[in-house]
Write a protein that holds these residues in place. Structure first.
Motif, mmCIF file in Angstrom:
data_model
loop_
_atom_site.group_PDB
_atom_site.id
_atom_site.type_symbol
_atom_site.label_atom_id
_atom_site.label_comp_id
_atom_site.label_asym_id
_atom_site.label_seq_id
_atom_site.Cartn_x
_atom_site.Cartn_y
_atom_site.Cartn_z
ATOM 1 N N CYS A 1 28.296 -34.250 -51.581
ATOM 2 C CA CYS A 1 27.562 -34.582 -50.355
ATOM 3 C C CYS A 1 26.431 -35.580 -50.618
ATOM 4 O O CYS A 1 26.124 -36.402 -49.762
ATOM 5 N N SER A 2 25.838 -35.508 -51.795
ATOM 6 C CA SER A 2 24.717 -36.395 -52.089
ATOM 7 C C SER A 2 25.140 -37.857 -52.182
ATOM 8 O O SER A 2 24.292 -38.740 -52.246
ATOM 9 N N LYS A 3 26.446 -38.107 -52.159
ATOM 10 C CA LYS A 3 26.951 -39.485 -52.189
ATOM 11 C C LYS A 3 27.569 -39.908 -50.857
ATOM 12 O O LYS A 3 28.025 -41.027 -50.714
ATOM 13 N N CYS A 4 27.581 -38.993 -49.906
ATOM 14 C CA CYS A 4 28.174 -39.261 -48.593
ATOM 15 C C CYS A 4 27.201 -40.058 -47.734
ATOM 16 O O CYS A 4 26.040 -39.673 -47.567
ATOM 17 N N GLU A 5 27.680 -41.125 -47.138
ATOM 18 C CA GLU A 5 26.826 -41.982 -46.308
ATOM 19 C C GLU A 5 26.268 -41.247 -45.093
ATOM 20 O O GLU A 5 25.119 -41.456 -44.713
#
Length: 111
Positions: free
Chosen positions: A9-13
């Motif tokens: 999630c920490s890489k989801c825009e």
């Protein structure tokens, strides 16, 4: 947080735009996802604290996502931990979102 589909999630825009509480980023993500997924996504729909959170979730995740529903039903942390990993439902989702397949493969290797 690792989502049910295996994405970080920490890489989801969408997650990042929500955490930044940025209307500009929400607009950028909505435009990109509208093209990428061939469906209309509005900036106001870009609100997500992750599909495992008790907080706000992307409208698709909360209401439509079969991957999320399946993992909740089977009580699995993500698809790679499922005894039916790679089911037909997941294969179809990976076709739409190839990074999901890559993320799940990494998770499967770590089990």
């Amino acid at each position: 947080m690792i989502a049910y589909c295996g994405m970080d999630c920490s890489k989801c825009e969408g997650y990042l735009a929500t955490q930044a509480d940025s209307e500009e980023k929400r607009e950028e993500v909505a435009k990109k996802w509208t093209v990428q997924y061939n469906t209309e996504v509005k900036p106001e729909q870009i609100n997500c604290n992750g599909c495992k959170s008790d907080g706000i979730q992307f409208f698709f995740t909360e209401n439509i996502c079969e991957i999320r529903k399946c993992n909740i039903e089977k009580i699995t942390p993500h698809c790679a931990a499922c005894s039916e990993y790679k089911c037909e439902k997941l294969e179809k989702f990976i076709e739409l979102a190839p990074p999901v397949g890559e993320a799940l493969e990494r998770l499967a290797l770590s089990l």
